[in-house]
Design a protein around this motif. Structure first.
Motif, PDB file in Angstrom:
ATOM      1  N   ALA A  36      55.341  23.650  75.679  1.00  0.00           N
ATOM      2  CA  ALA A  36      54.030  23.314  75.131  1.00  0.00           C
ATOM      3  C   ALA A  36      54.081  21.888  74.596  1.00  0.00           C
ATOM      4  CB  ALA A  36      53.670  24.286  74.016  1.00  0.00           C
ATOM      5  N   GLY A  37      53.057  21.112  74.900  1.00  0.00           N
ATOM      6  CA  GLY A  37      53.038  19.715  74.479  1.00  0.00           C
ATOM      7  C   GLY A  37      52.385  19.543  73.122  1.00  0.00           C
ATOM      8  N   PRO A  38      52.287  18.298  72.672  1.00  0.00           N
ATOM      9  CA  PRO A  38      51.770  18.038  71.321  1.00  0.00           C
ATOM     10  C   PRO A  38      50.253  18.055  71.225  1.00  0.00           C
ATOM     11  CG  PRO A  38      52.455  15.986  72.353  1.00  0.00           C
ATOM     12  CD  PRO A  38      52.794  17.081  73.329  1.00  0.00           C
ATOM     13  N   TYR A  39      49.563  18.190  72.340  1.00  0.00           N
ATOM     14  CA  TYR A  39      48.099  18.195  72.306  1.00  0.00           C
ATOM     15  C   TYR A  39      47.563  19.610  72.551  1.00  0.00           C
ATOM     16  CZ  TYR A  39      48.278  13.127  72.518  1.00  0.00           C
ATOM     17  OH  TYR A  39      48.525  11.810  72.237  1.00  0.00           O
ATOM     18  N   VAL A  40      46.411  19.894  71.983  1.00  0.00           N
ATOM     19  CA  VAL A  40      45.744  21.164  72.227  1.00  0.00           C
ATOM     20  C   VAL A  40      44.443  20.859  72.961  1.00  0.00           C
ATOM     21  CG1 VAL A  40      44.645  23.168  71.157  1.00  0.00           C
ATOM     22  CG2 VAL A  40      46.710  22.200  70.151  1.00  0.00           C
ATOM     23  N   GLN A  41      44.238  21.539  74.065  1.00  0.00           N
ATOM     24  CA  GLN A  41      43.015  21.317  74.826  1.00  0.00           C
ATOM     25  C   GLN A  41      41.890  22.155  74.221  1.00  0.00           C
ATOM     26  OE1 GLN A  41      42.223  23.365  78.473  1.00  0.00           O
ATOM     27  NE2 GLN A  41      42.187  21.421  79.572  1.00  0.00           N
TER      28      GLN A  41
END
Lengths: 169, 157
Positions: A151-156
């Motif tokens: 999981a990356g640092p951004y939330v869609q």
């Protein structure tokens, strides 16, 4: 991304003919349109015409449309580019299209395409790669996680415009 | 989301056995490795056998062996054996669901639950074991954090 991208890199057939990955050329257009239609169940010739103009004929060196050839036949593609400063993010690679024909699932074609894309991003000097996968698409999520993605640092986030219409009417 | 002890124990056991499908491990060996209760783990192992993820090997030197495909089994498959539901702590009780605030809070809970489920369903045992191998090779906590959060470009295979 399409369902047929979803091979889990479990086994490699030792009898498989060699797989090669290369940047697409204009002559690949129809095969990619057909492959995408096969794997996503939607034919999008206009979309691919634009993609070919930008990613194949275009001058930008950090845009890639890769194709995988197996025994003289194109069996997969991957689409990606380096993007900078979107949402405040420093340059990073994005993989935003991937398709592999169902015939060669579990032959690591998807893995080879994505790893080749990673190599190109690395040469472009970026240190992270992102993609978007529907959270209901567990096979594709598993595939990208098996390559080491987390999981990356951004939330869609998403907003439903139809809901707005309903509540204001 | 609260995970029961049994679930954690099951994950330890299944992953330890999946690490080497040829290996045969006794409950005591797994319990020792993770400093957990043998008695509790024994119950967990019986449930894992019933699920088909592991099988028991009888006789002298008996124990358990992994009997599934680590590229196909996800963390969710193991967790779901022991957790009735993965609802988040935001679950809204009873009649309050009928209120606007109750419904809105329920939506937050549903979103958390959805993300939890998607995460667990997308991590196969094989993927987790690759992370584990890299974490074991890392020497410091910051190295481990980097491995688990950065998703760096080095292929894991």
């Amino acid at each position: 991304m399409s369902q047929s991208d979803t091979e889990l890199p479990e086994s490699v057939s030792t009898s498989s003919p060699p797989l090669s990955i290369r940047q697409a050329v204009a002559g690949d257009y129809q095969r990619i349109v057909d492959l995408d239609a096969e794997t996503s169940s939607v034919s999008k010739p206009d979309y691919w015409r634009e993609i070919f103009a930008l990613y194949v004929s275009g001058e930008d060196a950090q845009r890639y449309l890769l194709v995988a050839d197996l025994a003289g036949k194109t069996v997969g593609f991957a689409l990606g580019e380096v993007r900078a400063w979107e949402f405040g993010s420093p340059p990073c690679g994005w993989v935003f299209g991937l398709g592999v024909t169902a015939e060669v699932r579990e032959h690591r074609v998807g893995s080879a395409l994505v790893q080749d894309m990673f190599d190109r991003f690395r040469r472009d000097g970026v240190s992270s790669v992102r993609t978007n996968v529907s959270r209901r698409d567990t096979l594709n999520l598993s595939f990208f996680r098996s390559l080491g993605m987390t999981a990356g640092p951004y939330v869609q986030l998403e907003y439903n415009l139809d809901e707005e219409e309903l509540s204001s009417s | 989301m609260k995970i029961q002890k049994s679930t954690t124990f099951a994950l330890f056991a299944v992953l330890e056995l999946a690490r080497d499908p040829e290996a045969q491990l006794a409950t005591g060996e797994i319990a020792d490795a993770y400093d957990i209760s043998v008695h509790h783990l024994a119950k967990v192992m019986r449930q894992l056998v019933r699920s088909g993820l592991i099988r028991s090997v009888r006789g002298a030197g008996g124990g358990y062996k992994f009997s599934a495909n680590p590229n196909r089994v996800t963390l969710y498959d193991v967790v779901a054996l022991f957790e009735d539901n993965l609802a988040s702590e935001f679950e809204v009780p009873g009649a309050s669901v009928g209120t606007g605030i109750g419904r809105a809070l329920q939506m937050v809970g549903d979103e958390i639950e959805d993300l939890t489920q998607a995460t667990l369903q997308s991590i196969t045992l094989a993927t987790l074991l690759r992370h584990a191998a890299r974490a074991e090779a890392a020497t410091t906590a910051s190295d481990i954090k980097e491995i688990l959060t950065e998703g760096d470009l080095e292929p894991l295979t």
